[in-house]
Scaffold this motif. Structure first.
Motif, mmCIF file in Angstrom:
data_model
loop_
_atom_site.group_PDB
_atom_site.id
_atom_site.type_symbol
_atom_site.label_atom_id
_atom_site.label_comp_id
_atom_site.label_asym_id
_atom_site.label_seq_id
_atom_site.Cartn_x
_atom_site.Cartn_y
_atom_site.Cartn_z
ATOM 1 N N HIS A 384 0.833 -1.210 0.000
ATOM 2 C CA HIS A 384 0.000 0.000 0.000
ATOM 3 C C HIS A 384 0.866 1.257 0.000
ATOM 4 O O HIS A 384 0.598 2.206 -0.754
ATOM 5 N N LEU A 385 1.898 1.279 0.842
ATOM 6 C CA LEU A 385 2.774 2.446 0.914
ATOM 7 C C LEU A 385 3.528 2.656 -0.399
ATOM 8 O O LEU A 385 3.667 3.787 -0.877
ATOM 9 N N VAL A 386 4.026 1.567 -0.986
ATOM 10 C CA VAL A 386 4.748 1.672 -2.256
ATOM 11 C C VAL A 386 3.854 2.293 -3.327
ATOM 12 O O VAL A 386 4.261 3.182 -4.083
ATOM 13 N N GLU A 387 2.615 1.820 -3.377
ATOM 14 C CA GLU A 387 1.697 2.302 -4.407
ATOM 15 C C GLU A 387 1.233 3.731 -4.108
ATOM 16 O O GLU A 387 1.258 4.603 -4.986
ATOM 17 N N SER A 388 0.820 4.003 -2.866
ATOM 18 C CA SER A 388 0.246 5.314 -2.543
ATOM 19 C C SER A 388 1.285 6.423 -2.562
ATOM 20 O O SER A 388 0.943 7.582 -2.817
ATOM 21 N N LEU A 389 2.544 6.095 -2.329
ATOM 22 C CA LEU A 389 3.606 7.097 -2.336
ATOM 23 C C LEU A 389 4.311 7.186 -3.677
ATOM 24 O O LEU A 389 5.318 7.890 -3.813
ATOM 25 N N GLY A 390 3.812 6.435 -4.661
ATOM 26 C CA GLY A 390 4.351 6.522 -6.005
ATOM 27 C C GLY A 390 5.745 5.951 -6.157
ATOM 28 O O GLY A 390 6.508 6.388 -7.021
ATOM 29 N N MET A 391 6.083 4.959 -5.358
ATOM 30 C CA MET A 391 7.428 4.377 -5.427
ATOM 31 C C MET A 391 7.531 3.286 -6.485
ATOM 32 O O MET A 391 8.639 2.962 -6.934
ATOM 33 N N GLY A 392 6.396 2.680 -6.854
ATOM 34 C CA GLY A 392 6.454 1.604 -7.829
ATOM 35 C C GLY A 392 5.093 1.000 -8.084
ATOM 36 O O GLY A 392 4.070 1.479 -7.564
ATOM 37 N N LYS A 393 5.077 -0.096 -8.848
ATOM 38 C CA LYS A 393 3.833 -0.790 -9.187
ATOM 39 C C LYS A 393 3.900 -2.227 -8.685
ATOM 40 O O LYS A 393 4.912 -2.912 -8.865
ATOM 41 N N VAL A 394 2.805 -2.663 -8.081
ATOM 42 C CA VAL A 394 2.720 -4.026 -7.556
ATOM 43 C C VAL A 394 2.488 -4.986 -8.709
ATOM 44 O O VAL A 394 1.603 -4.766 -9.555
ATOM 45 N N THR A 395 3.275 -6.065 -8.744
ATOM 46 C CA THR A 395 3.167 -7.025 -9.847
ATOM 47 C C THR A 395 2.325 -8.229 -9.447
ATOM 48 O O THR A 395 1.996 -8.431 -8.274
ATOM 49 N N ALA A 396 2.005 -9.023 -10.449
ATOM 50 C CA ALA A 396 1.226 -10.242 -10.218
ATOM 51 C C ALA A 396 2.096 -11.383 -9.708
ATOM 52 O O ALA A 396 1.585 -12.433 -9.311
ATOM 53 N N SER A 397 3.425 -11.192 -9.715
ATOM 54 C CA SER A 397 4.334 -12.247 -9.257
ATOM 55 C C SER A 397 4.271 -12.344 -7.733
ATOM 56 O O SER A 397 4.679 -11.410 -7.034
ATOM 57 N N CYS A 398 3.733 -13.449 -7.227
ATOM 58 C CA CYS A 398 3.575 -13.574 -5.776
ATOM 59 C C CYS A 398 3.604 -15.040 -5.367
ATOM 60 O O CYS A 398 3.497 -15.939 -6.203
ATOM 61 N N ALA A 399 3.755 -15.250 -4.087
ATOM 62 C CA ALA A 399 3.743 -16.608 -3.540
ATOM 63 C C ALA A 399 3.312 -16.529 -2.092
ATOM 64 O O ALA A 399 3.585 -15.551 -1.394
ATOM 65 N N ASP A 400 2.622 -17.582 -1.620
ATOM 66 C CA ASP A 400 2.210 -17.685 -0.218
ATOM 67 C C ASP A 400 2.209 -19.151 0.166
ATOM 68 O O ASP A 400 1.318 -19.909 -0.220
ATOM 69 N N VAL A 401 3.250 -19.563 0.885
ATOM 70 C CA VAL A 401 3.370 -20.955 1.321
ATOM 71 C C VAL A 401 3.104 -20.986 2.824
ATOM 72 O O VAL A 401 3.860 -20.418 3.606
ATOM 73 N N CYS A 402 2.004 -21.621 3.218
ATOM 74 C CA CYS A 402 1.601 -21.625 4.627
ATOM 75 C C CYS A 402 1.260 -23.039 5.079
ATOM 76 O O CYS A 402 0.465 -23.726 4.435
#
Length: 758
Positions: A384-402
């Motif tokens: 949220h901070l990266v996006e709202s402060l204009g630092m970058g764009k969130v990509t679809a590349s993700c992982a969640d191993v639980c």
């Protein structure tokens, strides 16, 4: 845990002062160890613009400036600074102001020219380059051009701020964060808690990312998400300020985001340069024996099989939960990063950190534990901070191993059981209100409370925990002191031995000695230093099964090692006069290895050193103590091996040996790195206490004045003063009040081998 007051106000509408909030937090179990006001004593220091600069008429190194301080007016300032120019905005201490450190500034004349204040550097404001850009220069602090005039400088440089240093107990790892403390503040003030925003939008494709966890027992959850970075640059001012307030140094926008989330959400994170992850793969596994990793502190660490590492397709790139690898950091050329957010088992992180001597803010939080839902919360906040402060764009590349279940759980407790634990009937409506304010929604039916416990409150397990939450918020002042139903009031007090031990402490304190307390465990080297004769009673020290270090690995067999170590430490710190005593126990085993508990001997030890101290000053202390108890002591040549053979004595009361006295043996002194003469005494309380008598009772003042008699006696040199005193006291009878040696003569006027005592 340092928490800025203004940061808390982002999540709770706080309508009381920081001082009042500190008291309210203390009442609910969170001690504010220190309330820090960053502005210090600084007062009447404002921003001003330099309108003109002229050379001082009578001083080459001084300049006369005209400044505009906004609503405060225009002033003339004489300064020796030469890093200023017309148009600069600078901090100015006006007439009757106070700078950091307490210095007062008043209008005066400098070489005949009136100066109505002083321009300030970072030093006068109590700030450094790490606190505000330009504060570290050798000269006046130059402020940004758009700085408003006439503003209090504390607001400009960020020192108009309170920071609460809060002691967080080990059972509340959820409060190792700003939002954790904010939840408590909301509950104690009865205000709603406003959670930080965690929404974000996936707006870029990103490079493929593969994550696998081989050691799921040590890593129950591992999350990763890619971000296309616009630019590596300094982070926004509010992030930098808050990091500084909490003691962290701003680095760059992406790194600062990870540190910001660590402080705010309590979730340690790491950012990998996507280009350095070989094969676009992340593997969480146990380290291989002998594997090496150079961490961000440029230290090469040799790993063992019980340590957890984060690897790419070829090599380790981070030490799980502790620190990233040297080449995994974020450089200025980074275009795509991968945020890591995970839960690592607390014992694995703690053991690895201790084994490698690596401590970090991340390891400090992982060691205390966290729930498996926190990585998702922390990662979402970072994105949220990266996006709202204009630092970058969130990509679809993700992982969640639980591999671990998480989430809120339901706990059922009886209201009567809570009342029984507390001895207090808290109204049901108050119970519902308190638990709900603590983010634990609760319902009541037929005397049973159904509590929904959030995932981050892993410390809530049963009725006693719910009772604790209720009473700390309801108020401990509601509890009343009561006796158990079957209890009786009995006369308490100390035993006769304890009372006599207290009297010994008082007597030694009155004699000018200070009480110390040393560890009951020492090093084998210290035992060897006093065991010059190789005596079994000293050598057979009880070993500790799990010592923290070699220096505290065996139980003491004498009080001397700890006492002499204290003397040596004081002398090394230039404290040249030391007069100390200690009452403690020595531990003498009947056999090794132990088959039964060792014998514990209560002992009084004392030591003196310094100018004017000698054998007789310590003997005088002992005499004073014995006199307080109304007993007489005799001294005979002898002592322990660690005492000087020609300057030591054994202490007797009657025929019972109760201690030793003497100068420390030179060999022992060298072994303890002591370069001065030290005089030491021990009293064995097991033998001494039964011989002590009550204080001398009151007697009427004699009707007749005392008569003094001088006796000059010639005796063999081998005859001790103590033996002569014993005879005189015995033959003197009831009328003898005092007898003492005041002169000793040895010389050519006496036969050889003789001495004269008066």
């Amino acid at each position: 845990m340092k928490v800025p007051f203004t940061w808390l106000k982002d999540y709770v509408d706080i309508d009381i002062t920081p001082e009042a909030l500190s008291e309210r937090l203390f009442s609910c179990g969170f001690e504010v160890e220190e309330l820090i006001y960053l502005g210090g004593e600084a007062d009447r220091i404002v921003t001003a613009k330099i309108l003109s600069i002229e050379k001082h008429p009578d001083a080459d190194k001084l300049q006369v400036t005209q400044i505009d301080a906004g609503s405060y007016g225009k002033f003339q300032i004489v300064t020796a600074a030469h890093n200023i120019a017309v148009g600069d905005t600078v901090p100015v201490a006006l007439d009757n102001s106070t700078v950091y450190g307490g210095g007062k500034i008043k209008t005066g004349k400098l070489r005949g020219v009136v100066s109505e204040g002083m321009m300030c550097s970072g030093e006068e404001l109590g700030i450094t380059e790490a606190d505000f850009p330009g504060a570290g220069v050798n000269g006046i602090l130059i402020l940004p051009e758009d700085t408003p005039l006439g503003e209090d400088i504390k607001k400009i440089v960020g020192t108009d701020e309170y920071v609460l240093d809060i002691g967080v107990t080990a059972n509340r790892p959820d409060c190792q964060s700003v939002i954790g403390i904010a939840r408590e503040v909301a509950a104690v003030l009865g205000k709603p808690f406003k959670a930080p925003a965690t929404d974000y939008t996936v707006s870029a494709e990103g490079s493929p990312l593969s994550v696998s966890v081989e050691a799921s027992d040590l890593c129950p959850r591992y999350m990763a998400r890619g971000v296309i970075v616009n630019e590596i640059a300094p982070s926004p001012a509010f992030i930098q300020k808050r990091l500084r307030l909490c003691g962290l140094r701003p680095i760059s926008n992406i790194v600062d985001i990870t540190n910001f989330v660590l402080l705010e959400m309590g979730q340690p994170m790491h950012a990998f340069d996507r280009a350095t992850l070989e094969g676009g793969k992340i593997l969480v596994r146990r380290a291989e024996k002998g594997e090496k990793l150079v961490t961000l502190d440029e230290k090469e660490n040799e790993l063992t099989e019980d340590m957890l590492v984060i690897c790419d397709a070829e090599k380790p790139v981070a030490l799980a939960g502790i620190m990233g690898g040297l080449h995994s950091g974020i450089s200025d050329s980074v275009t795509e990063i991968v945020f890591e957010s995970a839960k690592f088992k607390r014992d694995c992180v703690r053991k690895t950190s201790k084994a490698l001597g690596l401590r970090s803010d991340s390891s400090a939080r992982f060691e205390k534990g966290m729930d498996a839902g926190n990585p998702e919360l922390g990662l979402s906040r970072a994105l949220h901070l990266v996006e709202s402060l204009g630092m970058g764009k969130v990509t679809a590349s993700c992982a969640d191993v639980c591999s671990e279940a998480y989430g809120a759980r339901t706990l059922t407790v009886r209201k009567a059981d809570i009342d029984g634990i507390l001895g207090l009937d808290i109204p049901t409506e108050d119970c519902l209100r308190i638990l709900t304010s603590l983010q634990m929604p609760t319902e009541e039916k037929d005397g049973v409370l159904t509590v929904t416990v959030p995932a981050y409150r892993e410390d809530i397990e049963g009725t006693p925990d719910i009772a604790e939450e209720l009473i700390r918020m309801y108020g401990y002042d509601h509890l009343e002191s009561t006796l158990f139903a079957c209890a009786d009031v009995v006369a308490g007090g100390k035993t006769q031995e304890q009372l006599y031990t207290d009297r010994i402490k008082s007597a030694l304190s009155y004699a000018g000695l200070r009480e110390i307390v040393t560890y009951a465990f020492v090093s084998p080297a210290m035992i060897a230093a006093i065991n010059l004769a190789g005596e079994e009673k000293y050598a057979n020290a009880v070993p500790i099964v799990n010592p923290l270090s070699e220096d505290i690995s065996v139980m003491r067999t004498s009080m001397a090692p700890g006492m002499l170590q204290t003397v040596a430490l004081n002398l090394s710190r230039k404290n040249e006069t030391v007069r100390v005593f200690e009452i403690g126990r020595t531990f003498i085993p009947k056999a090794l290895p132990l088959t039964e508990l060792p014998t514990e001997n209560e002992t009084v030890a004392m030591a003196v050193t310094g100018e004017g101290e000698d054998f007789f000053t310590l003997k005088g202390v002992l005499e004073y103590m014995f006199e307080d108890f109304g007993v007489s002591a005799q001294y005979q040549v002898g002592g322990e091996a660690f005492l000087h053979p020609n300057k030591s004595a054994e202490i007797f009361v009657g025929k019972v040996k109760v201690g030793v006295l003497g100068e420390i043996h030179p060999d022992t002194a060298r072994a303890m790195d002591i370069k001065k003469r030290v005089y030491y005494a021990e009293l064995y309380l097991k033998e001494l206490l039964p011989l002590l008598l009550p204080k001398t009772p009151y007697r009427n003042i004699p009707k007749f004045p005392a008569i003094a008699r001088d006796l000059a006696l010639v005796a063999d040199k081998e005859v001790t003063n103590g033996s002569i005193l014993a005879v005189l006291k015995k033959k003197g009878g009831a009328f003898l009040e005092d007898v003492r040696l005041f002169d000793l003569y040895e010389g050519d006027k006496l036969p050889e081998g003789k001495k004269s005592l008066a």
